[in-house]
Design a protein around this motif. Structure first.
Motif, PDB file in Angstrom:
ATOM      1  N   GLU A 149      61.015 -19.007  56.373  1.00 54.56           N
ATOM      2  CA  GLU A 149      59.701 -19.273  56.940  1.00 54.56           C
ATOM      3  C   GLU A 149      59.060 -17.961  57.362  1.00 54.56           C
ATOM      4  N   VAL A 150      57.748 -17.916  57.233  1.00 52.33           N
ATOM      5  CA  VAL A 150      57.018 -16.721  57.654  1.00 52.33           C
ATOM      6  C   VAL A 150      57.319 -16.475  59.136  1.00 52.33           C
ATOM      7  N   GLY A 151      57.696 -15.231  59.453  1.00 55.42           N
ATOM      8  CA  GLY A 151      58.041 -14.886  60.827  1.00 55.42           C
ATOM      9  C   GLY A 151      59.530 -14.894  61.099  1.00 55.42           C
ATOM     10  N   ASP A 152      60.337 -15.435  60.177  1.00 55.55           N
ATOM     11  CA  ASP A 152      61.789 -15.370  60.354  1.00 55.55           C
ATOM     12  C   ASP A 152      62.219 -13.918  60.478  1.00 55.55           C
ATOM     13  N   ARG A 153      63.210 -13.676  61.323  1.00 53.60           N
ATOM     14  CA  ARG A 153      63.726 -12.315  61.531  1.00 53.60           C
ATOM     15  C   ARG A 153      65.121 -12.243  60.906  1.00 53.60           C
ATOM     16  N   LEU A 154      65.214 -11.520  59.793  1.00 52.61           N
ATOM     17  CA  LEU A 154      66.475 -11.410  59.073  1.00 52.61           C
ATOM     18  C   LEU A 154      67.192 -10.119  59.441  1.00 52.61           C
ATOM     19  N   ARG A 155      68.429 -10.249  59.881  1.00 48.21           N
ATOM     20  CA  ARG A 155      69.246  -9.063  60.150  1.00 48.21           C
ATOM     21  C   ARG A 155      69.662  -8.446  58.827  1.00 48.21           C
ATOM     22  N   LEU A 156      69.726  -7.111  58.807  1.00 46.08           N
ATOM     23  CA  LEU A 156      70.065  -6.367  57.597  1.00 46.08           C
ATOM     24  C   LEU A 156      71.255  -5.458  57.857  1.00 46.08           C
ATOM     25  N   PRO A 157      72.010  -5.128  56.816  1.00 48.60           N
ATOM     26  CA  PRO A 157      73.030  -4.087  56.980  1.00 48.60           C
ATOM     27  C   PRO A 157      72.365  -2.786  57.423  1.00 48.60           C
ATOM     28  N   SER A 158      73.081  -1.976  58.153  1.00 46.58           N
ATOM     29  CA  SER A 158      72.509  -0.713  58.628  1.00 46.58           C
ATOM     30  C   SER A 158      72.287   0.235  57.456  1.00 46.58           C
ATOM     31  N   ALA A 159      71.417   1.223  57.673  1.00 46.85           N
ATOM     32  CA  ALA A 159      71.151   2.220  56.629  1.00 46.85           C
ATOM     33  C   ALA A 159      72.434   2.956  56.264  1.00 46.85           C
ATOM     34  N   ARG A 160      73.304   3.168  57.250  1.00 53.41           N
ATOM     35  CA  ARG A 160      74.579   3.854  56.975  1.00 53.41           C
ATOM     36  C   ARG A 160      75.466   2.994  56.076  1.00 53.41           C
ATOM     37  N   GLN A 161      75.505   1.680  56.327  1.00 55.41           N
ATOM     38  CA  GLN A 161      76.312   0.787  55.483  1.00 55.41           C
ATOM     39  C   GLN A 161      75.782   0.749  54.053  1.00 55.41           C
ATOM     40  N   VAL A 162      74.451   0.740  53.906  1.00 55.13           N
ATOM     41  CA  VAL A 162      73.864   0.722  52.565  1.00 55.13           C
ATOM     42  C   VAL A 162      74.183   2.025  51.830  1.00 55.13           C
ATOM     43  N   ALA A 163      74.084   3.151  52.527  1.00 56.18           N
ATOM     44  CA  ALA A 163      74.359   4.442  51.905  1.00 56.18           C
ATOM     45  C   ALA A 163      75.821   4.568  51.493  1.00 56.18           C
ATOM     46  N   ALA A 164      76.717   3.857  52.181  1.00 51.71           N
ATOM     47  CA  ALA A 164      78.150   3.947  51.893  1.00 51.71           C
ATOM     48  C   ALA A 164      78.586   3.043  50.736  1.00 51.71           C
ATOM     49  N   GLN A 165      77.651   2.283  50.135  1.00 54.58           N
ATOM     50  CA  GLN A 165      78.011   1.396  49.029  1.00 54.58           C
ATOM     51  C   GLN A 165      78.489   2.193  47.818  1.00 54.58           C
ATOM     52  N   THR A 166      79.425   1.625  47.087  1.00 57.89           N
ATOM     53  CA  THR A 166      79.886   2.243  45.847  1.00 57.89           C
ATOM     54  C   THR A 166      78.804   2.077  44.774  1.00 57.89           C
ATOM     55  N   PRO A 167      78.870   2.868  43.689  1.00 65.75           N
ATOM     56  CA  PRO A 167      77.897   2.686  42.603  1.00 65.75           C
ATOM     57  C   PRO A 167      77.902   1.257  42.051  1.00 65.75           C
ATOM     58  N   GLU A 168      79.079   0.627  41.989  1.00 63.62           N
ATOM     59  CA  GLU A 168      79.160  -0.750  41.491  1.00 63.62           C
ATOM     60  C   GLU A 168      78.431  -1.706  42.426  1.00 63.62           C
ATOM     61  N   GLU A 169      78.604  -1.501  43.745  1.00 65.32           N
ATOM     62  CA  GLU A 169      77.921  -2.362  44.720  1.00 65.32           C
ATOM     63  C   GLU A 169      76.410  -2.184  44.641  1.00 65.32           C
ATOM     64  N   ARG A 170      75.962  -0.954  44.429  1.00 68.68           N
ATOM     65  CA  ARG A 170      74.525  -0.713  44.308  1.00 68.68           C
ATOM     66  C   ARG A 170      73.973  -1.393  43.059  1.00 68.68           C
ATOM     67  N   ALA A 171      74.723  -1.339  41.959  1.00 65.96           N
ATOM     68  CA  ALA A 171      74.277  -1.987  40.722  1.00 65.96           C
ATOM     69  C   ALA A 171      74.193  -3.497  40.906  1.00 65.96           C
ATOM     70  N   ARG A 172      75.172  -4.086  41.612  1.00 68.72           N
ATOM     71  CA  ARG A 172      75.169  -5.532  41.828  1.00 68.72           C
ATOM     72  C   ARG A 172      73.978  -5.967  42.672  1.00 68.72           C
ATOM     73  N   ALA A 173      73.507  -5.074  43.549  1.00 65.49           N
ATOM     74  CA  ALA A 173      72.367  -5.421  44.406  1.00 65.49           C
ATOM     75  C   ALA A 173      71.104  -5.670  43.590  1.00 65.49           C
ATOM     76  N   PHE A 174      71.036  -5.109  42.375  1.00 66.31           N
ATOM     77  CA  PHE A 174      69.834  -5.254  41.549  1.00 66.31           C
ATOM     78  C   PHE A 174      70.059  -6.188  40.361  1.00 66.31           C
ATOM     79  N   SER A 175      71.173  -6.924  40.364  1.00 66.95           N
ATOM     80  CA  SER A 175      71.409  -7.920  39.324  1.00 66.95           C
ATOM     81  C   SER A 175      71.393  -9.301  39.964  1.00 66.95           C
ATOM     82  N   LEU A 176      70.995 -10.313  39.190  1.00 66.51           N
ATOM     83  CA  LEU A 176      70.867 -11.665  39.717  1.00 66.51           C
ATOM     84  C   LEU A 176      71.848 -12.595  39.021  1.00 66.51           C
TER      85      LEU A 176
END
Length: 302
Positions: free
Chosen positions: A90-117
């Motif tokens: 719903e508009v206005g929902d507040r979604l928690r996100l992984p921290s910028a540090r956690q995102v930066a620590a992702q492996t190349p495989e994890e980053r690739a999976r983030a852009f596949s559906l």
């Protein structure tokens, strides 16, 4: 003399040119309706709070688009926020996100999976955010559990009317499942379950003639129609009562759009060989929420 001058100035009428036969324009096939499912571009403008990064959902945003904007997999956001079916934002929902540090620590495989559906992503994260009732200057009250029944869109387009539903596939209800029917009448090319090489078929692949009608397995609302998952080609997802979902892949043409209400037996697509297959067929799945269920156990033998 005057008569001769008048005769000399007169012009001889030209014979009319023979009429040319009209050339018919080459017939063109009407283009199938395009899916209205389109993720609105999400600007990654997360707020930083003592509890971590938070994204405020805006009109038209989808869970998938939000996840891609921040470079994380959608199911990670689902788990972090403990989202429940039917996963409608719903508009206005507040979604928690992984921290910028956690995102930066992702492996190349994890980053690739983030852009596949995958189909799970489409089931849980393709619904555009809806307008909720926001009350200013008041603490947010706990939200009652949302119904798992699909939300029909007002004035939604209807699918093509059914004609001669397959009489060889009687409806069989098991437990609280809707009375599903097989979408096409064809032998099984690949059954549900484990395959060589560690692969797993979440549904069944049914042989079909190219262009054969693919019919809705039960009443429901089209949740997705498009080709965002290359392996499945043109794909249709339908949400049914009780949190059930059916999927229809490898279509030659899709005949419905997101939000269309369909009835059992309505023609939703034409069978084909799009995606990672070499012969016309229908990849058919039945899911209870996000969990694949063997269609043969729900419907009966094919």
């Amino acid at each position: 003399m005057l008569a001769l001058l008048v005769a000399g100035c007169a012009t001889t009428p030209k014979k009319p040119a023979p009429a040319r036969a009209a050339v018919a324009a080459p017939a063109t096939k009407p283009a199938p309706p395009r899916s209205r499912w389109q993720a609105r571009k999400v600007v990654p403008d997360a707020e930083t709070t003592p509890q971590g990064r938070v994204h405020v959902v805006k009109p038209g945003e989808t869970g998938i688009a939000i996840a891609i904007a921040y470079g994380v997999k959608w199911d990670r956001i689902v788990a972090l926020n403990k989202l429940k079916p039917p996963y409608v934002l719903e508009v206005g929902d507040r979604l928690r996100l992984p921290s910028a540090r956690q995102v930066a620590a992702q492996t190349p495989e994890e980053r690739a999976r983030a852009f596949s559906l995958d189909i799970d992503d489409l089931i849980t994260g393709s619904e555009p955010a809806i307008e909720g009732q926001l009350v200013a200057a008041a603490p947010p009250a706990p939200r009652p559990p949302r119904s798992s029944a699909p939300r029909p869109s007002p004035a939604a387009p209807r699918a093509a009317p059914r004609a001669n539903p397959n009489p060889s596939a009687p409806a069989v209800a098991i437990g609280d499942a809707p009375p599903f029917r097989w979408p096409v009448d064809g032998r099984v090319l690949s059954a549900f379950g484990a395959k060589p090489g560690g692969r797993f078929n979440d549904g069944v692949n049914l042989k079909a003639s190219a262009g054969a009608p693919v019919r809705a397995a039960a009443d429901g609302v089209v949740a997705y129609a498009g080709d965002a998952i290359p392996g499945f080609g043109n794909l249709v997802l339908i949400k049914h009562a009780g949190g059930w979902v059916t999927a229809y892949g490898h279509a030659e043409a899709v005949l419905v759009a997101r939000g269309a209400r369909v009835s059992t037996g309505d023609v939703i697509a034409r069978a084909g060989s799009t995606g990672a297959v070499s012969e016309p067929q229908v990849h058919f799945e039945i899911r209870r929420g996000r969990t694949p269920v063997n269609p043969a156990r729900v419907i009966g033998g094919q």
